[in-house]
Write an enzyme that holds these catalytic residues in place. Structure first.
Site, PDB file in Angstrom:
ATOM      1  N   ARG A 276      35.182  36.008  40.454  1.00  0.00           N
ATOM      2  CA  ARG A 276      35.139  35.784  41.895  1.00  0.00           C
ATOM      3  C   ARG A 276      36.348  34.989  42.365  1.00  0.00           C
ATOM      4  NH1 ARG A 276      30.175  33.970  42.464  1.00  0.00           N
ATOM      5  NH2 ARG A 276      29.270  35.928  43.156  1.00  0.00           N
ATOM      6  N   GLY A 277      36.815  34.043  41.549  1.00  0.00           N
ATOM      7  CA  GLY A 277      37.986  33.257  41.929  1.00  0.00           C
ATOM      8  C   GLY A 277      39.224  34.116  42.096  1.00  0.00           C
TER       9      GLY A 277
END
Length: 706
Positions: A276-277
């Site tokens: 997700r980062g």
């Protein structure tokens, strides 16, 4: 006529916060922004001002779920819409109160109409109201975990699913999520932090001129809001147009393989879990390029995007504040410098294949872009590699003690109080490595805030019974309701297969779960703890208990006693990391006023009981049981312990006594407090597991022998 909103462009400073909000307005796919900072830093003002900048949206007339007439939701509960009528309205900003219920957030079935009329009437919640607008959650760290889970699941999926009481409803819920919080009041769980796209730290300026300008503008707005808004109308219109232009340019921004490799290297270098980062950083870098009027993502875009999207995602200890080491970030990006010099040549070779008729434009890198300190997004973010500065620990009052001797080295007939010199103070020692502790809870059944420590009646958990509704019915106990209505069917003239149900028949479910408690630490910081080199182990034990309180969603407080009295080192708060910071700076030395520590605990608990009567306390006394401060120290300490026990305060004594000769004073204290006594070694969960295994082995051996 409503009061005009404070203009976004009139906010002084706070460049990180403004830029993070603007980037989410340009690209809602970033996933929202979490604003962390002290109170009074214009967090709420900025969010409300941003909502006023968003363009109007077209909605289906009469649709409670704000469907887009150009692409109506096929699963909309108010659908199907067929050929819908269009209407336009401003984008909404919906505020989620801290005390809201789950039914108000996601929506609920009208239970009374369902039972009495036989219709499935669904009442939309705040998630439906916020669709295609802004959902603002002030003090998001104080929301219940179940509310945050529902909120962030909807934000991630773009839809809300309601499954309850035999009704299944799904509706779109895409919104710009903005949360604000004061870290001193408690942290969010790491897995919840990860669901916010960006995070920014804000703090009030320490520059007098800037503070003067903030006050001047605020007073001018409060005196005549309409005139103040008119003064900034041109800047607001220009910013609104720039947001619209960046939104239009966003699909044409190119995120090349070089930029993707930089993003991947940065996320890997900071040990960011999951993907997700990487995705959020890529979306943020793309939005930064569109904001600057460019169609190509640069290394500086990647750097600035990482500073906004990764601080709360890097791997860290529970008590570490979010942050990013900028020197390390520059080192990682510096590995790609040669590649960056080669990319322009490749781009020039492909210039005919990907023309850009507009070019950077007046709002590009040389104009009012994110690196321009005068622009609305103003300036490069400040350093985030340092944690927020904690408020200074309370200053201990001067103690009238011998300047060289500690409690255990002072002769019995010597009275250091008469010397007029301050108490000896050993420098703070580092805490030993924390460990997993035994679980302590408060006996009985409480009704406090949801948590993970003691048994309690809660809104979520296993159903244990039924009762008449207390207020609005939210948790129907169907079997109990039918049982209450069944004996009266003939008297009510029932003639068909349906069940005649009246309000008096309704029953709500009683559920049992876990609550969070107020864990109040009373820590002995006297010379006896320092003289035997025990303070490191004691701090490690208290830090372990703090970590346990963090995981169980408790409030914590800390009282230390040494010299001539006791100090409230940390008033009761949800910020467990603040407690860890105060513990790290805890000095030691002087005599042992145990009675003063217990009496101060009694006073703190009395005040907290008035503030929050439903939150039950757990007192954790960390001491070797010695009492040497004041007149009749031991009898006074025993009297204070009996006072706490008489008021039903649940207590645990952690015995820190060590050495071949032990006096057993902590055990005496535990008997007065009517609570268990554990040694530092017995505090470890591993010790309890080994003890259980030993007992089980003995039982099995006895059975085999029989």
């Amino acid at each position: 006529m409503p009061t005009p909103t404070y203009p976004f462009t009139a906010i002084v400073g706070m460049s990180d916060m403004r830029l993070g909000l603007l980037l989410n307005a340009i690209s809602p796919a970033i996933g929202g922004v979490l604003v962390r900072g002290e109170k009074g830093t214009a967090k709420s003002t900025a969010v409300r001002a941003l909502a006023a900048l968003l363009p109007e949206i077209a909605v289906v007339a009469g649709c409670r779920f704000s469907c887009d007439p150009s692409a109506p939701d096929a699963t909309c509960p108010d659908g199907p819409h067929g050929t819908p009528q269009r209407t336009a309205r401003p984008a909404r900003m919906v505020e989620l109160p801290v005390g809201t219920s789950e039914d108000r957030l996601v929506g609920a079935l009208d239970i009374e109409r369902a039972l009495a009329e036989g219709v499935k009437a669904f009442e939309p919640g705040l998630l439906a109201d916020a669709h295609r607008g802004v959902l603002y959650v002030d003090e998001v760290n104080l929301l219940g975990d179940h509310l945050i889970d529902s909120l962030l699941d909807a934000a991630a999926m773009g839809a809300s699913h309601v499954e309850r009481e035999g009704v299944s409803v799904r509706h779109s819920a895409r919104f710009l999520l903005v949360g604000t919080m004061n870290p001193e009041e408690g942290e969010l769980r790491p897995q919840l932090l990860d669901r916010f796209g960006l995070t920014v730290e804000v703090a009030a300026s320490r520059e007098p001129d800037e503070r003067v300008e903030v006050v001047r503008r605020r007073l001018a707005h409060d005196e005549d809001p309409a005139a103040f808004a008119a003064k900034w109308a041109a800047e607001e219109d220009a910013l609104r147009e720039r947001i619209a232009a960046a939104r239009a340019m966003l699909p044409r921004v190119r995120l090349g393989d070089g930029a993707l490799r930089r993003i991947a290297a940065v996320c890997a270098g900071f040990e960011v879990d999951g993907m997700r980062g990487d995705i959020v950083t890529a979306r943020t870098a793309t939005a930064l390029a569109a904001w600057a009027g460019r169609t190509e993502v640069t290394t500086e875009d990647v750097r600035q995007a990482a500073l906004l999207s990764l601080p709360h995602r890097r791997r860290r200890n529970p008590f570490d504040a979010p942050g990013l080491d900028e020197a390390k970030l520059d080192e990682i990006l510096g590995q790609f410098e040669d590649e960056e010099h080669e990319e322009p040549e490749a781009n020039e070779a492909n210039e005919d294949d990907d023309p850009d008729p507009q070019g950077p434009g007046p709002d590009g890198p040389d104009g009012d872009g994110p690196d321009d300190p005068n622009g609305p997004g103003g300036g490069r973010p400040p350093h985030r590699d340092q944690a927020p500065v904690e408020p200074p620990a309370p200053q201990l009052p001067p103690q009238r003690e011998d300047s060289t001797a500690t409690e255990e080295t002072t002769p019995a007939n010597h009275h250091p109080q008469a010397t007029g010199t301050p108490a000896p103070e050993a420098p703070p020692v580092a805490a030993a490595t924390p460990f997993r502790t035994r679980k302590f809870d408060v006996p009985g059944l409480g009704e406090g805030a949801a948590g993970r420590r003691s048994r309690a009646r809660t809104a979520h958990g296993r159903t244990t019974g039924a009762r008449r509704p207390q207020g609005a019915l939210t948790r129907l106990h169907l079997a109990a309701t039918v049982q209450a209505a069944a004996p009266h069917q003939r008297a009510r003239g029932r003639s068909g297969p349906g069940l005649v149900v009246r309000r008096d028949d309704l029953r709500e479910a009683v559920r049992e779960g876990r609550e969070g408690n107020l864990v109040l630490f009373v820590v002995d910081a006297s010379g006896s703890m320092a003289a035997r080199k025990r303070m490191s182990a004691v701090k490690g034990a208290v830090l372990s208990l703090l970590l346990d309180a963090y995981q169980r969603r408790d409030k914590i407080g800390m009282i230390t006693f040494r010299g001539a009295g006791a100090e409230v080192a940390l008033p009761p708060t949800s910020s467990v990391d603040t407690g860890a910071a105060r513990l790290d700076r805890l000095p030691t030395g002087g005599r042992t006023p145990l009675a003063a520590g217990l009496l101060r605990a009694h006073e703190v608990l009395r005040v907290e009981r008035l503030r929050d009567p439903s939150r039950r306390p757990l007192l954790v006394v960390v001491t070797d049981g010695r009492a040497t401060g004041g007149a009749d120290p031991l009898p006074r300490a025993q009297q204070a312990a009996r006072l706490l026990a008489g008021q039903g305060v649940a207590s645990v004594v952690v015995d820190c006594e060590s050495g071949p000769v032990r006096l057993g004073l902590a055990a005496e204290l535990g008997r007065e407090l009517r609570g268990p006594v554990v040694t530092l070694e017995e505090l470890r969960a591993e010790h309890v597991s080994a003890l259980v295994r030993t007992v089980r082995a003995d039982i099995c051996a006895d059975r085999r022998a029989a």
